[in-house]
Design a protein around this motif. Sequence first.
Motif, short mmCIF file in Angstrom:
data_model
loop_
_atom_site.label_atom_id
_atom_site.label_comp_id
_atom_site.label_asym_id
_atom_site.label_seq_id
_atom_site.Cartn_x
_atom_site.Cartn_y
_atom_site.Cartn_z
N ILE A 342 0.84 -1.20 0.00
CA ILE A 342 0.00 0.00 0.00
C ILE A 342 0.88 1.25 0.00
O ILE A 342 0.61 2.22 -0.71
N ALA A 343 1.95 1.21 0.80
CA ALA A 343 2.85 2.36 0.89
C ALA A 343 3.62 2.57 -0.41
O ALA A 343 4.17 3.66 -0.64
N ALA A 344 3.66 1.54 -1.25
CA ALA A 344 4.33 1.67 -2.55
C ALA A 344 3.36 2.02 -3.67
O ALA A 344 3.77 2.12 -4.83
N GLY A 345 2.09 2.18 -3.31
CA GLY A 345 1.11 2.61 -4.31
C GLY A 345 0.20 1.53 -4.84
O GLY A 345 -0.68 1.81 -5.65
N LYS A 346 0.38 0.27 -4.40
CA LYS A 346 -0.50 -0.79 -4.87
C LYS A 346 -1.86 -0.68 -4.18
O LYS A 346 -1.94 -0.33 -3.00
N ARG A 347 -2.91 -1.02 -4.93
CA ARG A 347 -4.26 -0.90 -4.37
C ARG A 347 -5.05 -2.20 -4.46
O ARG A 347 -6.11 -2.30 -3.86
N ASP A 348 -4.56 -3.17 -5.19
CA ASP A 348 -5.26 -4.44 -5.32
C ASP A 348 -4.75 -5.41 -4.25
O ASP A 348 -4.11 -6.42 -4.54
N VAL A 349 -5.02 -5.09 -2.99
CA VAL A 349 -4.60 -5.93 -1.87
C VAL A 349 -5.82 -6.25 -1.01
O VAL A 349 -6.75 -5.43 -0.90
N PRO A 350 -5.86 -7.42 -0.38
CA PRO A 350 -7.04 -7.84 0.39
C PRO A 350 -7.43 -6.88 1.51
O PRO A 350 -8.61 -6.71 1.81
N ARG A 356 -12.40 -5.81 5.68
CA ARG A 356 -11.11 -5.21 6.02
C ARG A 356 -11.06 -3.76 5.54
O ARG A 356 -10.46 -2.91 6.19
N GLY A 357 -11.67 -3.51 4.39
CA GLY A 357 -11.73 -2.14 3.90
C GLY A 357 -12.53 -1.25 4.83
O GLY A 357 -12.16 -0.08 5.05
N GLU A 358 -13.61 -1.79 5.40
CA GLU A 358 -14.42 -1.01 6.33
C GLU A 358 -13.65 -0.71 7.62
O GLU A 358 -13.70 0.41 8.14
N VAL A 359 -12.94 -1.72 8.12
CA VAL A 359 -12.24 -1.57 9.40
C VAL A 359 -10.97 -0.74 9.26
O VAL A 359 -10.67 0.11 10.10
N PHE A 360 -10.23 -0.98 8.19
CA PHE A 360 -8.89 -0.38 8.05
C PHE A 360 -8.67 0.31 6.70
O PHE A 360 -8.12 1.41 6.63
N GLY A 361 -9.08 -0.32 5.61
CA GLY A 361 -8.71 0.12 4.29
C GLY A 361 -9.14 1.53 3.92
O GLY A 361 -8.36 2.28 3.30
N GLU A 362 -10.36 1.91 4.30
CA GLU A 362 -10.84 3.24 3.94
C GLU A 362 -9.98 4.33 4.56
O GLU A 362 -9.58 5.29 3.89
#
Length: 386
Positions: A342-350, A356-362
Amino acid sequence: MQTITTTEALAEFCARAAAHPYVTVDTEFLRERTYYSKLCLVQMAYAGDGKEVDAVLVDPLAEGLSLEPMYDLFRNEDVVKVFHAARQDLEIFFVEAGVFPIPLFDSQVAAMVCGFGEQVGYETLVRKIAKQPLDKSSRFTDWSRRPLTDAQKTYAVGDVTHLRQIYEKLSSDLAKNGRTPWLQEELKVLLSPETYVIKPEDAWKRLKTRTTSGKFLAVAKELAQFRESYAQGRNMPRNRVMKDDALMELASTKPKNAQELSRSRLLLREARKGEIADGILKAVQAGLEMDPRDHPKVSNDKEKLQVNPALADLLRVLLKAKSENAGVAQKLIATASELDEIAAGKRDVPSLKGWRGEVFGEDAMRLCNGEIALTAKGSVVKVVSL
């Protein structure tokens, strides 16, 4: 306790179980000497007080016994099938009958979602939820031997009777905190045939190597494919064909005949002659003759990542805060490598998808976009909108 040895008795039990909202299931099996697990015992129980009528042992080794009544129960979508750490159990049923127990509830996965930590053991859940001790002395016995001892039977049935109380507690907690969809999301992998099908042509991907040589990887791929096919066809452990270190040695030395093969330091004695030796030499030859354009390639995407170390550190702080707030283990939400991606710019990660997006990803994305900041007061980390 009842040990079922006939198809008729199994059908009678499964008919009773079908009248209940759930049934707990566990298995005992052996795999040390085979490629596929040998099913030795099935334990099942439905809601009740633990008496013989509602908890049974099923002996799949009994002559003439068909497990089809149990598989029919697995197909019954009105009855939840409850397991703990179900992956190996599901593999057995899928390989043997092409069946998945649906709907499925895995208490280990549910416990992680409910904040019990990573890969919590059954014994821990029995102690914390059922408030009971658990005798594990029969855990590593030979379950293929008959007759089973009373100690084995007591141990085996305990794996499904206590599971009823665990299921009722965890399913209630999931419903209360709205996390039932989280569990269903996690179980999709367990209920996918791709999880249990190992294609020989893809077996090389399980090898651990840092070598990027195309010729080396070509030979390793052919050797891994031969080993997997041979092990599957004869139902024997792949390591009895050749171990990983021997495979790597052969991919490096690339023997062309029996004399060169005999110089291997790591190859098992049984593999130096006969069918295995012939298969190895043919695999090496196929690897050497492979068109360079078809050489397998090891992904080096992670090595090419341009990680922003400061952002990666901030994401770790955010993950810790979100994990503590949600009561879910950090590694269940995101792994360290995912944070770097994520820190390198990738966005297609679980970790940026689903629950997980609700808890952390957003918030992780908002942090990357400079829309939020992190503040700390004592040990508490808070998110501040900018």
